[in-house]
Write an enzyme that holds these catalytic residues in place. Sequence first.
Site, mmCIF file in Angstrom:
data_model
loop_
_atom_site.group_PDB
_atom_site.id
_atom_site.type_symbol
_atom_site.label_atom_id
_atom_site.label_comp_id
_atom_site.label_asym_id
_atom_site.label_seq_id
_atom_site.Cartn_x
_atom_site.Cartn_y
_atom_site.Cartn_z
ATOM 1 N N TYR A 183 -23.245 84.435 4.656
ATOM 2 C CA TYR A 183 -23.692 85.829 4.787
ATOM 3 C C TYR A 183 -25.216 85.988 4.731
ATOM 4 O O TYR A 183 -25.730 87.080 4.998
ATOM 5 C CB TYR A 183 -23.006 86.725 3.750
ATOM 6 C CG TYR A 183 -21.579 87.120 4.124
ATOM 7 C CD1 TYR A 183 -20.957 86.613 5.265
ATOM 8 C CD2 TYR A 183 -20.848 88.006 3.348
ATOM 9 C CE1 TYR A 183 -19.654 86.969 5.609
ATOM 10 C CE2 TYR A 183 -19.546 88.378 3.683
ATOM 11 C CZ TYR A 183 -18.953 87.853 4.815
ATOM 12 O OH TYR A 183 -17.677 88.219 5.151
ATOM 13 N N ASP A 220 -14.634 80.520 -0.549
ATOM 14 C CA ASP A 220 -13.320 81.124 -0.289
ATOM 15 C C ASP A 220 -12.306 80.045 0.114
ATOM 16 O O ASP A 220 -11.198 79.968 -0.451
ATOM 17 C CB ASP A 220 -13.500 82.153 0.842
ATOM 18 C CG ASP A 220 -12.355 83.133 0.967
ATOM 19 O OD1 ASP A 220 -11.408 83.045 0.170
ATOM 20 O OD2 ASP A 220 -12.421 83.992 1.871
ATOM 21 N N ASP A 259 -18.624 72.556 -8.561
ATOM 22 C CA ASP A 259 -17.583 73.269 -7.826
ATOM 23 C C ASP A 259 -16.908 74.293 -8.750
ATOM 24 O O ASP A 259 -16.333 73.920 -9.774
ATOM 25 C CB ASP A 259 -16.575 72.215 -7.336
ATOM 26 C CG ASP A 259 -15.476 72.794 -6.493
ATOM 27 O OD1 ASP A 259 -15.327 74.034 -6.429
ATOM 28 O OD2 ASP A 259 -14.733 71.989 -5.907
ATOM 29 N N ILE A 260 -16.922 75.543 -8.353
ATOM 30 C CA ILE A 260 -16.356 76.619 -9.183
ATOM 31 C C ILE A 260 -14.857 76.438 -9.414
ATOM 32 O O ILE A 260 -14.330 76.899 -10.427
ATOM 33 C CB ILE A 260 -16.670 78.007 -8.548
ATOM 34 C CG1 ILE A 260 -16.536 79.130 -9.573
ATOM 35 C CG2 ILE A 260 -15.804 78.272 -7.318
ATOM 36 C CD1 ILE A 260 -17.120 80.454 -9.124
ATOM 37 N N GLY A 315 -24.430 82.274 1.155
ATOM 38 C CA GLY A 315 -24.032 81.192 2.053
ATOM 39 C C GLY A 315 -24.070 81.690 3.488
ATOM 40 O O GLY A 315 -25.125 82.071 4.005
ATOM 41 N N ASN A 338 -14.108 87.667 2.301
ATOM 42 C CA ASN A 338 -14.444 88.612 3.375
ATOM 43 C C ASN A 338 -13.457 89.783 3.308
ATOM 44 O O ASN A 338 -12.499 89.740 2.529
ATOM 45 C CB ASN A 338 -14.423 87.916 4.744
ATOM 46 C CG ASN A 338 -13.089 87.272 5.031
ATOM 47 O OD1 ASN A 338 -12.043 87.925 4.961
ATOM 48 N ND2 ASN A 338 -13.088 85.980 5.314
HETATM 49 P P1 ADP Z 1 -20.816 84.237 1.559
HETATM 50 O O1 ADP Z 1 -20.003 84.447 2.808
HETATM 51 O O2 ADP Z 1 -20.619 85.371 0.545
HETATM 52 O O3 ADP Z 1 -22.237 83.931 1.836
HETATM 53 P P2 ADP Z 1 -20.214 81.425 1.023
HETATM 54 O O4 ADP Z 1 -18.947 80.858 0.522
HETATM 55 O O5 ADP Z 1 -20.655 81.029 2.394
HETATM 56 O O6 ADP Z 1 -20.081 83.013 0.851
HETATM 57 O O7 ADP Z 1 -21.382 81.063 0.026
HETATM 58 C C1 ADP Z 1 -21.577 81.667 -1.227
HETATM 59 C C2 ADP Z 1 -22.142 80.650 -2.194
HETATM 60 O O8 ADP Z 1 -21.105 79.790 -2.673
HETATM 61 C C3 ADP Z 1 -23.198 79.715 -1.586
HETATM 62 O O9 ADP Z 1 -24.242 79.548 -2.541
HETATM 63 C C4 ADP Z 1 -22.437 78.411 -1.417
HETATM 64 O O10 ADP Z 1 -23.305 77.294 -1.471
HETATM 65 C C5 ADP Z 1 -21.529 78.461 -2.614
HETATM 66 N N1 ADP Z 1 -20.341 77.603 -2.592
HETATM 67 C C6 ADP Z 1 -19.668 77.068 -1.551
HETATM 68 N N2 ADP Z 1 -18.614 76.347 -1.985
HETATM 69 C C7 ADP Z 1 -18.610 76.439 -3.348
HETATM 70 C C8 ADP Z 1 -17.794 75.910 -4.395
HETATM 71 N N3 ADP Z 1 -16.737 75.150 -4.143
HETATM 72 N N4 ADP Z 1 -18.111 76.221 -5.685
HETATM 73 C C9 ADP Z 1 -19.174 77.010 -5.959
HETATM 74 N N5 ADP Z 1 -19.975 77.544 -5.040
HETATM 75 C C10 ADP Z 1 -19.705 77.244 -3.741
#
Ligand code: ADP
Length: 176
Positions: free
Chosen positions: A123, A36, A12-13, A121, A26
Amino acid sequence: MTQAKIELFEGDITTLKVDAIVNAANESLLGGGGVDGAIHRVAGPDLLVECRGLGGCVTGDAKITGGYHLPARHVIHTVGPIWRGGENNEAELLESCYRSCFVLVREYDLKTIAFPAISTGVYGFPKQGAAKIAVREIEKALADNPALERVILVCFNAETKEAYREALGDWVSSSA
Ligand code: ADP
């Protein structure tokens, strides 16, 4: 060797204590799902207050805020392209996201930064193509900015990790 400064992290980032984590936001910058939502949940409501004052962000651009309750000092919000088949400037816009983030890295003299896999994700950008663009732009940024010490690529799922491994070749160091 710029690749020695690139690291993969599985998880998790929002847990990372770095100068900045990047948010795949967005255009409204008013919060959403995926990474986000996770960032806003941990940062707390003051992040949304600051984001409201930014007036949104166009696709391919980036804006910086504080990190509030996150361990990271800053959040860089960038808006990735929505995948519409690949003929609608998706690759150029994704490149522009990374470049815009690195402009802010220089401006704010940031030394450590973590990226989620922007646009891959909801998008829908194909993961392998997105990983290649990410790695190419990160290598350029590291070559251009010797003050940048560490770039972490966050892998939230196995496919993302595999895509980065492929894009990086054998040089990757991994804390995962
Ligand atoms: P986008 O709308 O730009 O596609 P998303 O949030 O749906 O953004 O996904 C972007 C990436 O972030 C995906 O690889 C998703 O699995 C990842 N992701 C989702 N939650 C987390 C998190 N808590 N920490 C790191 N990466 C995450």
